[in-house]
Design an enzyme around this catalytic site. Structure first.
Site, mmCIF file in Angstrom:
data_model
loop_
_atom_site.group_PDB
_atom_site.id
_atom_site.type_symbol
_atom_site.label_atom_id
_atom_site.label_comp_id
_atom_site.label_asym_id
_atom_site.label_seq_id
_atom_site.Cartn_x
_atom_site.Cartn_y
_atom_site.Cartn_z
ATOM 1 N N GLY A 101 1.343 -1.540 0.241
ATOM 2 C CA GLY A 101 -0.293 -0.179 0.240
ATOM 3 C C GLY A 101 0.891 1.264 0.055
ATOM 4 N N GLY A 103 2.471 3.387 1.809
ATOM 5 C CA GLY A 103 2.901 3.910 2.886
ATOM 6 C C GLY A 103 3.489 5.470 2.788
ATOM 7 C CG ASP A 135 9.373 8.041 8.239
ATOM 8 O OD1 ASP A 135 9.180 7.886 7.388
ATOM 9 O OD2 ASP A 135 10.999 8.879 8.608
ATOM 10 N N GLY A 136 6.370 7.479 7.233
ATOM 11 C CA GLY A 136 5.789 8.029 5.764
ATOM 12 C C GLY A 136 6.272 9.076 5.099
ATOM 13 C CG ASP A 273 5.609 -2.665 -4.421
ATOM 14 O OD1 ASP A 273 6.345 -3.833 -5.005
ATOM 15 O OD2 ASP A 273 5.995 -2.408 -4.187
ATOM 16 C CG ASP A 283 6.902 3.688 -6.633
ATOM 17 O OD1 ASP A 283 6.374 5.181 -7.281
ATOM 18 O OD2 ASP A 283 6.292 3.158 -5.956
#
Ligand code: AMP
Ligand code: MG
Length: 520
Positions: A101, A103, A135-136, A273, A283
């Protein structure tokens, strides 16, 4: 005022989790969860892409405004936005990893533009239900690399997610860059990424793994309607359209692989992903560009042992990933045969397009197997810079008195510009010029084809690193200069020659230049 018009079909038409906020959890019967970005302490604009701003109908003045910096650092939610993180799974390095997902990505919403819808997505704006133990957040060095490379990729003519802005958060983020027990604070940053869709192979895999076949169908129908409307026939959506959809993803992925191989791009983390359903580069993590042509090279230190995602293996990995997507779609189609055929077609299609592309790199109308294989062996045996080599080769004609001189600069080791190594190359050049004659390709046409196929300027790892060093000291000028150069990667731009130089010796072993970890 930022006059953006939102039409959030993803969150309006698909089921979301009943709970909002960043509590860590596994989703079921939902494909996203609403979560607000974390406001930044002291957001400041480092750079903004004028081309992407224009796509969104934003002026340069608007991009400099406080409202812009607030909105795209995650500090203010604009009317019409519907912040959420999406749920996907994936195979990481060949192993099923379950739910992953977004994150550290938060979608803000879909903007309506004259050229279609565009999803805005913040990367590094705080935790989501999918952040697991992390921590995102994102650090400046990785954000800057993503920001610049997205735009550079676009200007190379390669499908990619775009980047609107790079904004410093004014906060520190702790990272252990080399994963060797030395965590240290680094400046934090947020990139606003833009694409019509951030849907990955892993979204389909997650729904199939959860065996939520009703939702898998609803989701697939949504993606086809929103992103591949040309596939919808009068009969509506059924098995035939799902097969067509898979074929379309195969075709786009093949095209993307050919582009990456053309310019020497190594993604570094081709997990399922990290593959876009649109065939866009997505990404940007520990990616890199081949300096010396080494087919075995990967920039990703995390992958150093197996080199699963090395340059030469990318097309095969793409096919492996497509097979995982096929497995996820199988419950909708029921018959594996058309999916198997599509995967075979992927391999044939790729091979054919690769040959056409490689012929174009040599400026030739037709691919010649033996000539190409001999060249690839020379390039990898003698530490030759891929980019400089093809640009230099374009200047060689039968009337040039010392053709090798055009290529000497592409060599990393002086001993390879003499003796046997040099003779091998001179011999190949002669055969190459003979082949061009045999194919009736005149020098001017050949030169032109090569100049539009072989870029002169790439975001070489060491160039990005120099911009990072400056940005970490508060100086953002190099970001602007690099973006200016990379806007026209196929043009000579002699005033920027220094940005076309091969990797300097100091960068050969420096972290961030020749090797990167996933730490970001
Ligand atoms: P990547 O290898 O960057 O594609 O990331 C794999 C997974 O880890 C994705 O689900 C990311 O969202 C998640 N992830 C990576 N870094 C972070 C972070 N700093 N905070 C939260 N999640 C992260
Ligand atoms: Mg990822």
């Amino acid at each position: 005022m930022l006059n953006l018009t939102f039409d959030n079909q993803f969150t309006n038409l698909l089921p979301g989790d009943s709970e909002t906020g960043a509590r860590q959890r596994q989703l079921s019967h939902a494909i996203f969860a609403r979560v607000a970005p974390k406001p930044a302490a002291q957001p400041h604009l480092m750079h903004c892409s004028r081309e992407v701003a224009e796509m969104l109908g934003l002026s340069e003045a608007q991009c400099q405004s406080d409202e812009f910096v607030q909105a795209f650092s995650g500090s203010r939610i604009l009317p019409g936005m519907d912040p959420h993180a999406t749920c996907y799974g994936g195979h990481q390095f060949g192993n099923w990893a379950g739910q992953l997902g977004d994150g550290r990505a938060i979608n803000l919403g879909e903007v309506t533009t004259p050229n279609g819808h565009l999803m805005l997505q913040l990367k590094g704006a705080g935790p989501t239900p999918f952040s697991r133990s992390a921590d995102g957040l994102a650090v400046l060095r990785s954000s800057l690399r993503e920001y610049l490379c997205s735009e550079a990729m676009h200007h190379l003519g390669i499908p990619t997610t775009r980047a609107l802005s790079l904004i410093g958060t004014g906060e520190e983020v702790i990272r252990d860059i080399l994963y060797d027990g030395h965590p240290a604070p680094e400046p934090g940053a947020v990139v606003c990424r833009v694409s019509s869709s951030f849907v990955r192979f892993g979204h389909f895999q997650m729904l199939a793994a959860r065996q939520e076949l009703d939702l898998l169908k609803v989701f697939t129908d949504f993606v086809i309607q929103r992103e591949f409307p040309q596939l919808i026939s009068n009969q509506g959506l059924g098995k035939d359209q799902y097969v067509e959809f898979f074929n379309a993803v195969c075709a786009r992925t093949a095209e993307l692989m050919v582009h990456w191989m053309r310019v020497g791009f190594v993604h570094g983390v081709m997990n399922t992903d990290n593959l876009s359903i649109l065939g866009e580069t997505i990404d940007y993590g520990p990616y890199g560009w081949l300096d010396n042509f080494d087919p075995e090279w990967t920039p990703n230190t995390t992958d150093a042992a197996n080199r699963r995602y090395r340059y030469s293996q990318q097309p095969a990995i793409a096919q492996w990933n497509l097979m995982q997507l096929a497995n996820a779609l199988l419950p909708l189609i029921e018959d594996p045969k058309p999916l198997e055929e599509a995967l075979t077609e992927f391999a044939n299609n790729y091979q054919q397009r690769w040959q056409t592309m490689m012929a174009a790199k040599l400026g030739l109308p037709s691919y010649e197997d033996k000539l190409m294989n001999r060249l690839l062996a020379l390039l990898s045996n003698y530490e030759i810079d891929m980019t400089l080599f093809f640009r230099g080769l374009a200047h060689i004609t039968s009337s040039v008195s010392d053709p090798f001189a055009q290529l000497a600069d592409a060599y990393y080791l002086p001993e390879h510009t003499q003796g046997r190594a040099r003779e091998d190359m001179e011999h190949w050049i002669q055969d190459y010029l003979d082949e061009a004659k045999r194919q009736n390709q005149d020098d001017a046409t050949r030169h032109q084809l090569m100049q539009s196929t072989n870029p002169k300027y790439l975001l070489r790892n060491y160039l990005a690193q120099v911009a990072i060093d400056d940005a970490e000291n508060g100086d953002y000028k190099k970001i602007d200069t690099l973006l200016n150069v990379l806007r026209r990667p196929y043009d000579e731009q002699p005033e920027y020659d220094e940005y076309a130089q091969k990797r300097p010796e100091w960068a050969r072993h420096r972290a961030g230049c020749s090797m990167l970890s996933c730490s970001s």
